[in-house]
Design an enzyme around this catalytic site. Structure first.
Site, PDB file in Angstrom:
ATOM      1  N   HIS A 121       0.291  -3.202 -12.575  1.00  0.00           N
ATOM      2  CA  HIS A 121       1.290  -2.318 -11.963  1.00  0.00           C
ATOM      3  C   HIS A 121       2.673  -2.940 -12.096  1.00  0.00           C
ATOM      4  CE1 HIS A 121      -1.258   0.430  -9.144  1.00  0.00           C
ATOM      5  NE2 HIS A 121      -1.750   0.355 -10.355  1.00  0.00           N
ATOM      6  N   TYR A 176       3.846   2.714   0.114  1.00  0.00           N
ATOM      7  CA  TYR A 176       3.881   2.237   1.506  1.00  0.00           C
ATOM      8  C   TYR A 176       4.855   3.138   2.245  1.00  0.00           C
ATOM      9  CZ  TYR A 176       1.939  -2.283  -0.157  1.00  0.00           C
ATOM     10  OH  TYR A 176       1.162  -3.274  -0.704  1.00  0.00           O
ATOM     11  N   PRO A 201      -1.913  -7.159   6.382  1.00  0.00           N
ATOM     12  CA  PRO A 201      -2.162  -6.779   4.981  1.00  0.00           C
ATOM     13  C   PRO A 201      -0.980  -6.113   4.277  1.00  0.00           C
ATOM     14  CG  PRO A 201      -3.267  -5.260   6.464  1.00  0.00           C
ATOM     15  CD  PRO A 201      -2.691  -6.345   7.322  1.00  0.00           C
ATOM     16  N   LYS A 247      -0.975 -10.191   0.694  1.00  0.00           N
ATOM     17  CA  LYS A 247      -0.875 -11.618   0.397  1.00  0.00           C
ATOM     18  C   LYS A 247      -2.137 -12.425   0.724  1.00  0.00           C
ATOM     19  CE  LYS A 247       3.159 -11.856  -1.354  1.00  0.00           C
ATOM     20  NZ  LYS A 247       2.799 -11.252  -2.614  1.00  0.00           N
ATOM     21  N   TYR A 280       6.865  -9.811  -3.445  1.00  0.00           N
ATOM     22  CA  TYR A 280       5.636  -9.032  -3.670  1.00  0.00           C
ATOM     23  C   TYR A 280       4.869  -9.571  -4.875  1.00  0.00           C
ATOM     24  CZ  TYR A 280       2.631  -4.912  -3.452  1.00  0.00           C
ATOM     25  OH  TYR A 280       1.549  -4.073  -3.311  1.00  0.00           O
TER      26      TYR A 280
HETATM   27  C1  PHB Z   1      -5.774  -2.107  -0.616  1.00  0.00           C
HETATM   28  O1  PHB Z   1      -5.854  -1.544  -1.697  1.00  0.00           O
HETATM   29  O2  PHB Z   1      -6.754  -2.207   0.139  1.00  0.00           O
HETATM   30  C2  PHB Z   1      -4.462  -2.688  -0.188  1.00  0.00           C
HETATM   31  C3  PHB Z   1      -3.408  -2.692  -1.082  1.00  0.00           C
HETATM   32  C4  PHB Z   1      -2.186  -3.208  -0.707  1.00  0.00           C
HETATM   33  C5  PHB Z   1      -2.031  -3.716   0.559  1.00  0.00           C
HETATM   34  C6  PHB Z   1      -3.079  -3.742   1.457  1.00  0.00           C
HETATM   35  C7  PHB Z   1      -4.313  -3.205   1.082  1.00  0.00           C
HETATM   36  O3  PHB Z   1      -0.803  -4.207   0.930  1.00  0.00           O
END
Ligand code: PHB
Ligand code: APR
Length: 389
Positions: free
Chosen positions: A72, A200, A292, A296, A384
């Protein structure tokens, strides 16, 4: 049994460390409480930094990750109306890899026998002894008997609830903790993702995340109160809420489907210092937890393991007596920066019960600033994608 290094826990941290040590010819044994099926049944995030993919490549175990993983080049922040794209490739020259943590674990577990890495599964009641002496050892129960392993070092890769951290006396350690007043309700479904990158979203109703495991399997989350019951979120209600919180652009491309899995996880920030006591070293979730939001968790486990394997190799091969002593400081410097980023992104994107109208305007202004500032986007992108080791 006698070995050079005994590792407690066959999660990503323990498995990566075990393989890195075996690749250098260091005798290593892993003891794990659960069965392989139980470990592979855990559903966890899967956004990998270059640090993590590099370790898999160094071990020669990255082939499936490169074939099936999704590189990505960016991700999105949503503010209820629009998508703000963070172009991590343009801003940092790097990308992240979307490849489920369960798959990393599967690849590492499958390669263990051929690499001479013994894993003792279903080891009960692991207990650690003499960790601050010259000859630490541990015991575990299996098949009705108690077994003992003597080692030069014990590596505690046994997650937040494991026994290793508890073997370090409170008098020499400090634990830093923040509990957030909400959790994430996650749904996994065999539907194509609503966007080819992650979204997000900060909505006035609360946070939402659109993520994926592949081009046909999606993972979504919404922020819910800590005491929320799963039963009040039948699939239809959850999809409706996701569509609202993710905003019109993402919702327009969202495919709904039955949940393969649905669960609620609390959010926590936690750091335990130091990460070494005598001949016991901690790595991964046993020493620290991040919420989450920044993806990280696994990546921090991988960077710990990078520093720890390097220290152990220098100890055994370079006869460097200071290598082990330096591990905790090196690992913690990177841990705290990832803690900062995860906390900051969590604060920016969630609705906190104590927030008033002013706090809400600050979040909106922050997102508006990010949308218009390359400097702000670069700060987010470089964190990130993963700070340098
Ligand atoms: C997930 O795909 O479970 C996932 C992806 C990004 C995050 C947290 C969880 O920041
Ligand atoms: N004895 C032996 N093994 C144990 C014990 C015990 N008493 N307690 C826990 N374990 C094992 C768990 O069963 C698990 O397999 O330790 C392992 C810890 O693995 P993870 O929890 O995955 O932690 P870690 O390897 O540090 O992974 C870090 O990956 O799984 C994610 O959320 C985690 O993102 C984080 C990252």
């Amino acid at each position: 049994m006698k070995t050079q290094v005994v590792i407690v826990g066959a999660g990503p941290a323990g498995l990566l460390l075990g393989h890195l040590l075996r690749a250098e010819g260091i005798d290593t044994v892993i003891v794990e409480r659960a069965s392989p099926d139980h470990i592979l049944g855990r559903i966890r995030a899967g956004v990998l930094e270059r640090t993590t993919t590099d370790l898999m490549d160094r071990l020669g175990l990255g082939a499936r990750m490169h074939a099936e993983g999704l590189p990505h080049d960016g991700f999105h922040l949503a503010d209820g109306k629009r998508l703000i794209r963070i172009d991590i490739a343009a801003l940092t020259g790097r990308h992240v890899m979307v490849y489920g943590q369960t798959e990393i674990t599967r690849d590492l577990m499958a390669a263990a026998p051929e690499r001479g890495l013994p894993i003792i599964y279903e080891a009960a009641d692991v207990a650690l002894f003499d960790v601050d002496g010259d000859a630490p050892w541990l015991t575990y129960g299996k098949d009705g008997a108690t077994h003992r392993i003597d080692a030069d070092f014990i590596c505690g890769c046994d997650g937040y609830h494991g026994p290793s951290r508890r073997a370090i006396p409170a008098s020499v350690a400090t634990a830093y903790e923040k509990i957030y007043p909400f959790g994430w309700l996650g749904i996994l479904a065999d539907v194509p993702p609503c966007n080819h990158e992650l979204v997000y979203a900060n909505h006035e109703r609360g946070f939402a995340l659109a993520s994926m495991r592949s081009s046909t399997r999606s993972r979504y989350y919404i922020q819910v109160p800590l005491d929320e019951k799963l039963e009040v979120w039948p699939d239809d209600r959850l999809w409706n809420e996701l569509a609202i919180r993710l905003g019109p652009e993402a919702a327009a491309h969202m495919t709904r489907g039955p949940a393969l899995e649905k669960s609620i996880a609390p959010l926590r920030s936690f750091v335990f210092e130091p990460m070494r006591h005598g001949r016991l070293m901690l790595a991964g979730d046993s020493a620290h937890i991040v919420p989450p939001t920044g993806a990280k968790g696994l990546n921090l486990a991988a960077s710990d393991v990078h520093y720890l394997s390097d220290a152990l190799v220098r100890h055994y091969k370079g006869h460097d007596n200071d290598a082990i002593a330096g591990y905790s400081g090196k690992a913690l410097a990177r841990v705290w920066k990832a803690e900062r980023f995860s906390w900051q992104l969590t604060r920016l994107m969630h609705r906190f019960p104590e927030n008033d109208a002013f706090d809400r305007r600050m979040q909106v202004a922050d997102l508006d600033y990010i949308a218009s500032s390359v400097a702000a986007q670069t700060m987010i992108a470089e964190n990130y994608v993963g700070l340098p080791l």
